[in-house]
Design a protein around this motif. Structure first.
Motif, PDB file in Angstrom:
ATOM      1  N   THR A 241      40.226  49.218  46.198  1.00  0.00           N
ATOM      2  CA  THR A 241      40.676  50.605  46.271  1.00  0.00           C
ATOM      3  C   THR A 241      40.218  51.285  44.981  1.00  0.00           C
ATOM      4  O   THR A 241      39.905  50.600  43.993  1.00  0.00           O
TER       5      THR A 241
ATOM      6  N   VAL B 248      48.327  51.781  45.668  1.00  0.00           N
ATOM      7  CA  VAL B 248      48.068  50.370  45.474  1.00  0.00           C
ATOM      8  C   VAL B 248      47.937  49.632  46.801  1.00  0.00           C
ATOM      9  O   VAL B 248      48.537  48.590  46.992  1.00  0.00           O
TER      10      VAL B 248
ATOM     11  N   ALA C  91      46.344  47.183  49.613  1.00  0.00           N
ATOM     12  CA  ALA C  91      45.675  45.885  49.443  1.00  0.00           C
ATOM     13  C   ALA C  91      44.164  46.060  49.404  1.00  0.00           C
ATOM     14  O   ALA C  91      43.627  46.856  50.159  1.00  0.00           O
ATOM     15  N   PRO C  92      43.489  45.334  48.488  1.00  0.00           N
ATOM     16  CA  PRO C  92      42.024  45.434  48.420  1.00  0.00           C
ATOM     17  C   PRO C  92      41.373  44.779  49.613  1.00  0.00           C
ATOM     18  O   PRO C  92      41.926  43.976  50.297  1.00  0.00           O
TER      19      PRO C  92
ATOM     20  N   LEU D 218      48.944  46.773  40.329  1.00  0.00           N
ATOM     21  CA  LEU D 218      47.477  46.775  40.277  1.00  0.00           C
ATOM     22  C   LEU D 218      46.952  45.412  39.843  1.00  0.00           C
ATOM     23  O   LEU D 218      46.013  44.877  40.437  1.00  0.00           O
TER      24      LEU D 218
ATOM     25  N   GLN E 196      45.216  38.573  42.977  1.00  0.00           N
ATOM     26  CA  GLN E 196      45.109  38.033  44.336  1.00  0.00           C
ATOM     27  C   GLN E 196      43.663  37.976  44.809  1.00  0.00           C
ATOM     28  O   GLN E 196      43.290  37.086  45.566  1.00  0.00           O
ATOM     29  N   ALA E 197      42.849  38.916  44.338  1.00  0.00           N
ATOM     30  CA  ALA E 197      41.430  38.938  44.709  1.00  0.00           C
ATOM     31  C   ALA E 197      40.595  37.996  43.839  1.00  0.00           C
ATOM     32  O   ALA E 197      39.394  37.864  44.056  1.00  0.00           O
TER      33      ALA E 197
ATOM     34  N   ASP F  42      48.503  42.593  40.117  1.00  0.00           N
ATOM     35  CA  ASP F  42      48.760  41.662  41.231  1.00  0.00           C
ATOM     36  C   ASP F  42      47.593  41.680  42.221  1.00  0.00           C
ATOM     37  O   ASP F  42      47.125  40.622  42.659  1.00  0.00           O
ATOM     38  N   LYS F  43      47.128  42.871  42.578  1.00  0.00           N
ATOM     39  CA  LYS F  43      46.009  42.991  43.526  1.00  0.00           C
ATOM     40  C   LYS F  43      44.735  42.380  42.944  1.00  0.00           C
ATOM     41  O   LYS F  43      44.006  41.675  43.645  1.00  0.00           O
TER      42      LYS F  43
ATOM     43  N   VAL G 295      42.414  50.048  42.017  1.00  0.00           N
ATOM     44  CA  VAL G 295      42.118  48.686  41.573  1.00  0.00           C
ATOM     45  C   VAL G 295      40.776  48.659  40.837  1.00  0.00           C
ATOM     46  O   VAL G 295      40.636  48.022  39.799  1.00  0.00           O
TER      47      VAL G 295
END
Length: 175
Positions: A48, A172, A174-175, A83, A89-90, A85-86, A51
């Protein structure tokens, strides 16, 4: 009887106003097209804008405390947590304890994060909207836009982080 011709110089003012209005409309169209193209490019990378902005602000060679990232983006720390966290996670960043103060968590860009960060930077250079310009025209455009941009800031710290704070902090997904 009232004169029907505008006062001397009035036509120049009207012509300048019409010209300025046309320039503003064209700049808005270009900005909207560039924004749309950037959104598509970021989506292809699974990011996003928020992010991507957070990743851009991180120095790949120096871990950064979350508070410092929040400050550079003009965000509240609670938004930065989401942010990061995203990003984590990626697989683009890792949280690590600061060796100088283990109570603090720093954000470290991973190798995957470095690659994606470089791809995001390339997006800015690949705008097909600018393909029709020569190098000289592109340089002139940069100078003119810089002049307008600097005037808009009027001596204030008018950087990308401040201008993008709402977008960088607010959404925010999810990417």
């Amino acid at each position: 009887m009232l004169p029907t011709d505008p006062a001397p110089g009035a036509a120049d003012v009207l012509d300048r106003a019409a010209l300025a209005g046309d320039v503003v409309r064209q700049v808005e169209r270009v900005a909207a097209a560039m924004h749309r193209e950037r959104q598509i490019g970021l989506a292809k990378l699974g990011l996003t804008p928020a992010v991507a902005r957070a990743l851009h602000e991180l120095d790949p060679d120096r871990p950064l405390p979350a508070r410092a990232l929040a400050d550079s983006l003009g965000c509240d720390k609670s938004n930065i947590t989401a942010l990061v966290d995203k990003l984590e996670q990626a697989g683009l960043v890792q949280r690590r304890s600061d060796p100088a103060d283990r109570r603090l968590k720093t954000i470290l860009v991973t190798d995957a994060g470095r690659r994606i960060r470089a791809e995001v930077r390339e997006l800015a250079a690949e705008f097909r909207l600018l393909d029709g310009l020569t190098d000289a025209e592109l340089g002139t455009l940069r100078e003119l836009i810089g002049k307008v941009s600097n005037a808009a800031c009027d001596g204030d710290p008018c950087d990308d982080a401040a201008a993008a704070a709402g977008a960088a902090c607010g959404e925010v997904p999810a990417p």
